[in-house]
Scaffold this motif. Sequence first.
Motif, PDB file in Angstrom:
ATOM      1  N   VAL A 226      -0.915   0.626 -10.393  1.00  0.00           N
ATOM      2  CA  VAL A 226      -1.147   1.510  -9.255  1.00  0.00           C
ATOM      3  C   VAL A 226      -0.654   2.890  -9.635  1.00  0.00           C
ATOM      4  N   GLN A 227      -0.730   3.789  -8.666  1.00  0.00           N
ATOM      5  CA  GLN A 227      -0.178   5.112  -8.875  1.00  0.00           C
ATOM      6  C   GLN A 227       0.977   5.324  -7.927  1.00  0.00           C
ATOM      7  N   ASP A 228       1.975   6.033  -8.409  1.00  0.00           N
ATOM      8  CA  ASP A 228       3.139   6.277  -7.571  1.00  0.00           C
ATOM      9  C   ASP A 228       2.885   7.449  -6.641  1.00  0.00           C
ATOM     10  N   GLN A 229       3.949   7.904  -5.953  1.00  0.00           N
ATOM     11  CA  GLN A 229       3.786   8.946  -4.942  1.00  0.00           C
ATOM     12  C   GLN A 229       3.305  10.265  -5.531  1.00  0.00           C
ATOM     13  N   HIS A 230       3.440  10.452  -6.841  1.00  0.00           N
ATOM     14  CA  HIS A 230       2.959  11.670  -7.473  1.00  0.00           C
ATOM     15  C   HIS A 230       1.604  11.439  -8.139  1.00  0.00           C
ATOM     16  N   MET A 231       0.973  10.288  -7.824  1.00  0.00           N
ATOM     17  CA  MET A 231      -0.338   9.926  -8.350  1.00  0.00           C
ATOM     18  C   MET A 231      -0.315   9.767  -9.870  1.00  0.00           C
ATOM     19  N   GLN A 232       0.843   9.340 -10.417  1.00  0.00           N
ATOM     20  CA  GLN A 232       0.952   9.053 -11.832  1.00  0.00           C
ATOM     21  C   GLN A 232       0.907   7.553 -12.022  1.00  0.00           C
ATOM     22  N   THR A 233       0.412   7.086 -13.169  1.00  0.00           N
ATOM     23  CA  THR A 233       0.268   5.656 -13.411  1.00  0.00           C
ATOM     24  C   THR A 233       1.631   4.989 -13.434  1.00  0.00           C
ATOM     25  N   ALA A 234       1.726   3.848 -12.752  1.00  0.00           N
ATOM     26  CA  ALA A 234       2.965   3.077 -12.728  1.00  0.00           C
ATOM     27  C   ALA A 234       2.614   1.613 -12.576  1.00  0.00           C
ATOM     28  N   VAL A 235       3.591   0.734 -12.763  1.00  0.00           N
ATOM     29  CA  VAL A 235       3.384  -0.688 -12.560  1.00  0.00           C
ATOM     30  C   VAL A 235       4.324  -1.134 -11.454  1.00  0.00           C
ATOM     31  N   VAL A 236       3.767  -1.749 -10.411  1.00  0.00           N
ATOM     32  CA  VAL A 236       4.566  -2.214  -9.289  1.00  0.00           C
ATOM     33  C   VAL A 236       4.379  -3.703  -9.163  1.00  0.00           C
ATOM     34  N   ASP A 237       5.470  -4.454  -9.137  1.00  0.00           N
ATOM     35  CA  ASP A 237       5.396  -5.902  -8.987  1.00  0.00           C
ATOM     36  C   ASP A 237       5.210  -6.197  -7.508  1.00  0.00           C
ATOM     37  N   VAL A 238       4.099  -6.826  -7.141  1.00  0.00           N
ATOM     38  CA  VAL A 238       3.790  -7.004  -5.725  1.00  0.00           C
ATOM     39  C   VAL A 238       4.758  -7.931  -5.030  1.00  0.00           C
ATOM     40  N   LYS A 239       5.533  -8.714  -5.777  1.00  0.00           N
ATOM     41  CA  LYS A 239       6.450  -9.634  -5.113  1.00  0.00           C
ATOM     42  C   LYS A 239       7.683  -8.914  -4.569  1.00  0.00           C
ATOM     43  N   HIS A 298      -1.361   3.038  -4.918  1.00  0.00           N
ATOM     44  CA  HIS A 298      -0.382   2.091  -4.385  1.00  0.00           C
ATOM     45  C   HIS A 298      -0.941   1.432  -3.115  1.00  0.00           C
ATOM     46  N   PRO A 299      -0.755   0.119  -2.941  1.00  0.00           N
ATOM     47  CA  PRO A 299      -1.255  -0.563  -1.740  1.00  0.00           C
ATOM     48  C   PRO A 299      -0.773   0.073  -0.440  1.00  0.00           C
ATOM     49  N   ASN A 300       0.479   0.548  -0.419  1.00  0.00           N
ATOM     50  CA  ASN A 300       0.985   1.181   0.806  1.00  0.00           C
ATOM     51  C   ASN A 300       0.186   2.432   1.158  1.00  0.00           C
ATOM     52  N   TYR A 301      -0.164   3.210   0.138  1.00  0.00           N
ATOM     53  CA  TYR A 301      -0.949   4.417   0.374  1.00  0.00           C
ATOM     54  C   TYR A 301      -2.359   4.067   0.847  1.00  0.00           C
ATOM     55  N   LEU A 302      -2.940   3.047   0.224  1.00  0.00           N
ATOM     56  CA  LEU A 302      -4.284   2.639   0.624  1.00  0.00           C
ATOM     57  C   LEU A 302      -4.277   2.148   2.068  1.00  0.00           C
ATOM     58  N   SER A 303      -3.271   1.378   2.426  1.00  0.00           N
ATOM     59  CA  SER A 303      -3.158   0.903   3.811  1.00  0.00           C
ATOM     60  C   SER A 303      -3.047   2.073   4.774  1.00  0.00           C
ATOM     61  N   GLN A 304      -2.265   3.085   4.386  1.00  0.00           N
ATOM     62  CA  GLN A 304      -2.111   4.267   5.236  1.00  0.00           C
ATOM     63  C   GLN A 304      -3.443   4.993   5.412  1.00  0.00           C
ATOM     64  N   VAL A 305      -4.193   5.120   4.335  1.00  0.00           N
ATOM     65  CA  VAL A 305      -5.481   5.803   4.397  1.00  0.00           C
ATOM     66  C   VAL A 305      -6.452   5.039   5.288  1.00  0.00           C
ATOM     67  N   ILE A 306      -6.511   3.724   5.122  1.00  0.00           N
ATOM     68  CA  ILE A 306      -7.425   2.911   5.928  1.00  0.00           C
ATOM     69  C   ILE A 306      -7.079   3.018   7.403  1.00  0.00           C
ATOM     70  N   ASN A 307      -5.781   2.963   7.704  1.00  0.00           N
ATOM     71  CA  ASN A 307      -5.359   3.027   9.101  1.00  0.00           C
ATOM     72  C   ASN A 307      -5.577   4.399   9.711  1.00  0.00           C
ATOM     73  N   SER A 308      -5.280   5.448   8.955  1.00  0.00           N
ATOM     74  CA  SER A 308      -5.345   6.793   9.518  1.00  0.00           C
ATOM     75  C   SER A 308      -6.738   7.408   9.454  1.00  0.00           C
ATOM     76  N   ARG A 309      -7.477   7.147   8.367  1.00  0.00           N
ATOM     77  CA  ARG A 309      -8.797   7.759   8.207  1.00  0.00           C
ATOM     78  C   ARG A 309      -9.919   6.902   8.783  1.00  0.00           C
ATOM     79  N   GLU A 310      -9.786   5.601   8.679  1.00  0.00           N
ATOM     80  CA  GLU A 310     -10.823   4.713   9.220  1.00  0.00           C
ATOM     81  C   GLU A 310     -10.453   4.175  10.599  1.00  0.00           C
TER      82      GLU A 310
END
Length: 378
Positions: A226-239, A298-310
Amino acid sequence: MLYLSGIIISFFLAFVLFAKKNKSHADYLLLAWLIVLGVHLVTFYYMLTDRYLQSPWILGIGFPLPLVHGPFLYLYTYQQTSRKPFNPKQLLHFLPWLFAYLLFARFYVMTGAEKLEVFRQEGRGFEVQSMIQLYAIYLSGVVYIALSLKRLLNYRSKMVQHFSNTERINFNWLLYLIIWMAIIWIVVLFVQQDKLIFGAASLFVLWIGYFGIRQVQVFSPRAVHVQDQHMQTAVVDVKDTELIPVIQTVPVKYQKSTLTEEEASAIHAQLKVLMAGQQPFKDPDLTLDELANQLGVHPNYLSQVINSRENKTFYDLINEQRVNAFIRNITLPSSQQYTMLAIALDCGFNSKASFNRNFKKYTGLTPSEFLKVQDSTN
């Protein structure tokens, strides 16, 4: 015979679970719980059949065991509905159980003859300890059943933010398991008949063993790019993160978000392009994490976009896309040779019930009614 069956089944299911490959943390908890249930039923069986007279060493072993079933229920429910790994600190929930054994330490060091005498006198000399343990058992049942139910209902309210299909992971069986435990505790509180309590516990073993072993593993430990808050490549463990909370009021929920308006607009534009081009919604098991992985956010960002924009949940967005895809496909000449269900499955729905429910939700009509309207207008 019922109790003996419960003993055999509990240990057999524990063995089956032990042999299961790729066990989750919830599986290990269930394995330990089944063993404890088996031991608990063994102690009762010895008491019921007077076998304790020949083996007085077993006396008292089962007394504190009711204090472990509540913690096992809650921790099992927690692991089933969380992507976090098991934390050893959660073993602190079993401290009351250990304390109960310490409470009766004097009894456990007695000789067999002395233990039998205490039983003949109905616990004489241990009245205070017995009263403390009894109220602790009552309290444990009420508290842990309430915590388990709250945890499960909270999870179910959040599923729409993370999964596009919820039929297989709504954990209805786990809800019934909690209800069953509540019924057993009601019997303990108000009926107080050992045979009825342990009879229900034997049937409970069947339920938890069958459904627990074949349960769907909702959260698998895997890393996504995913990408972090600065839109740079990162690895986030979903667990390492919990389910995305349900959004009731978007501005309040995302006040502390570091996602800028420009970044949100970019993610939203990417999302539209992906939906129109690759049509990821056709994957019946699509999750928020997987969609975020495809977008590189990042999934959190995508969720925010879906909720706020859609102004939708992830579940609503994906299933609306599936409905729209079905409407587009059903009118194509090449689709006339297929059934409605076949086209619906091709659009990402995983069952007829899910298709019918979502189609009526978004169109106000059943699929058949919709086709009749379409035919009448053509």
